[in-house]
Design an enzyme around this catalytic site. Structure first.
Site, short mmCIF file in Angstrom:
data_model
loop_
_atom_site.label_atom_id
_atom_site.label_comp_id
_atom_site.label_asym_id
_atom_site.label_seq_id
_atom_site.Cartn_x
_atom_site.Cartn_y
_atom_site.Cartn_z
N LYS A 157 0.84 -1.20 0.00
CA LYS A 157 0.00 0.00 0.00
C LYS A 157 0.88 1.25 0.00
CE LYS A 157 -3.91 1.98 2.62
NZ LYS A 157 -4.80 1.79 3.79
N SER B 206 -9.71 1.64 3.24
CA SER B 206 -8.90 2.45 2.33
C SER B 206 -7.88 1.65 1.53
CB SER B 206 -8.17 3.53 3.13
OG SER B 206 -7.25 2.93 4.05
N SER C 245 -9.70 -0.71 7.41
CA SER C 245 -9.19 -0.46 6.06
C SER C 245 -8.50 -1.65 5.40
CB SER C 245 -8.22 0.73 6.08
OG SER C 245 -8.93 1.93 6.21
#
Length: 474
Positions: A76, A151, A175
């Site tokens: 990420k 997210s 997330s």
């Protein structure tokens, strides 16, 4: 070549029936075919191939392969990799490059993982749909008109679409787990402090935790075991020994297992099909000898309110460093220092990030600190007590990962409160700091994934993943 588990891939690599280079090139080719989906922000073409060749050479020369030898992974884009971009999917960091590796990255690389690139996300990890990104929305691999969750939507979509075998995400209030539920994969958030946060860009420091997304529980636990452990760079990382997660998982038996089912999780606003699929899976375990125990967590209705007060307060402090003076985006409209600060932040941050900064600043202000922030901290303590009490009576707390299946792109963007409810079942584990996982348990009538959410007591990741493995949809 695309295999469903790392052990299958490792067997092929160690026996030299296939090379790391071939595996990496296959993944890079698929990533290139999906480039219009915005799943990756940065792809490490040259670096990944070079690493793969080094691993092939190491094996041919009799070197000992690491525990993640040749595993193709995605990271990420709020986790630092030295020399690579670190955008947090924000304009304000569009040209920034990391000057050091995150501890989690160092530990994975030391075990011969191969990083394919940095994945898209909601800006600064603020969002539940991956629509709050300066690089555009990411579609759900199961239905490209729908969101992958957030997210860590890019990481979840990468694993689900076969563009990485496993991925790292960050989890502040769901997330990792919520996008895993939306993308039919496993998403694990460990106990707060189990993995070092060194190199993770801070959103809310007392909640943030690096997590793992994978196709199955074994792969997720393997990656966790390598990253877990004390780190001198992170004072909040735990000194507790890292157990043998594989052994802990193998020791879990369904017979006699006590599964707590909170009545508050199955209310009238829960999507009907989601509720039916989750209940059916729980009944399968009951039929195999588990005991379903009705429990009550009456404070659940306050979870979202308390969470968004606390995390926005921490975010308003953490994001103060992005001012255009030291690094990142600087506005061209900078007639003086104040104008530079104001215009750089106004132009550099997206709408949702600015909303949360303003809310956090408000709840920390002198006139409202006691009314909001202090009260939310008290609610957090109540949650910790309630969940400890519940887990003294049961082995695990189970329910849906999300109250609804993946929703359409754009559907909730104009209603932030409705968007926040996507995390209503994942937020409590983050408030208390306990380990939690989303595991795929079925598909609804529109062929959209449904995940089940499990919570165990502090540092019981092995037990948690052992239970999840019994639930995992084959």
């Amino acid at each position: 070549m695309q295999l469903s588990s790392y052990q299958d891939l490792r067997s092929e690599l160690i026996s030299r029936r296939i090379t790391c280079e071939k595996v990496v090139l296959d993944y890079l080719e698929r990533i290139d075919r999906h480039r219009d989906d915005n799943i990756y922000i940065t792809v490490f073409h040259e670096q990944a191939v070079e690493k793969a060749r080094k691993l092939d050479k190491k094996l041919s020369e009799g070197g000992l392969p690491g525990k993640l030898f040749g595993m193709p992974m995605a990271i990420k884009d709020n986790i630092s990799i030295k020399g690579a971009g670190l955008t947090c999917a924000s304009r304000i960091l569009e040209n920034y490059e990391s000057v050091y590796d995150a501890t989690a990255v160092q530990r994975l690389e030391a075990e011969d993982a191969v990083f394919l690139g940095k994945t898209n996300m909601d800006e600064f990890a603020m969002g539940s749909s991956n629509e709050n990104s300066a690089f555009g929305a990411v579609p759900n691999p199961f239905d490209k008109t729908r969101v992958p969750g957030g997210s860590s939507g890019g990481s979840a979509a990468a694993v689900a679409a076969g563009l990485a075998l496993a991925a790292l995400g960050s989890d502040t209030g769901g997330s990792v787990r919520q996008p895993a539920g939306f993308c039919d994969i496993v998403g694990l958030k460990p106990t707060y402090g189990r993995i070092s946060r060194y190199g993770l860009v801070a959103f809310a420091s007392s909640f943030d935790q690096i997590g793992v997304l994978a196709r199955n529980c074994d792969d997720a636990s393997l990656v966790l075991g390598i990253m877990a452990g004390k780190d001198e760079h992170d004072a909040t990382s735990s000194h507790r020994d890292v157990p043998d997660y594989a052994a802990d998982m193998a020791a879990v038996r369904v017979e006699g297992l006590k599964i707590g089912v909170p009545k508050e999780y199955f209310h009238e606003s829960l999507n009907r099909e989601v509720g039916e699929i989750v209940r059916a899976k729980l009944h399968e375990l009951r039929d195999k000898g588990a005991e379903l125990v009705d429990i009550t967590l009456p404070e659940s209705d306050y979870a979202i309110a308390a969470y968004y007060i606390l995390v926005t307060a921490e975010a308003s402090s953490n994001l103060a460093r992005f001012d255009g003076a030291r690094y990142g985006y600087r506005s061209s409209r900078a007639e003086d220092v104040l104008a530079m600060y104001v215009n750089s932040r106004t132009e550099g941050f997206g709408k949702e990030v600015k909303r949360r900064i303003m809310l956090g600043t408000y709840v920390l202000s002198a006139g409202y600190y006691d009314t909001y922030y202090k009260k939310a901290q008290q609610v957090r303590r109540v949650f910790q007590d309630r969940y400890r009490e519940a887990l003294e009576k049961v082995d695990v707390i189970a329910g849906p990962t999300s109250p609804f299946p993946p929703f359409s792109i754009g559907e909730k963007m104009d209603d932030p409160l409705e968007m926040y409810l996507a995390d209503v079942f994942t937020v409590p584990a983050s408030i208390v700091g306990m380990p939690a996982v989303s595991v795929p348990v079925g598909m609804d009538s529109r062929n959209l994934p449904v995940g089940m959410h499990l919570i165990c007591d502090f540092f019981e990741e092995g037990k948690l993943m052992g239970i999840a493995r019994h639930l995992q949809r084959r």
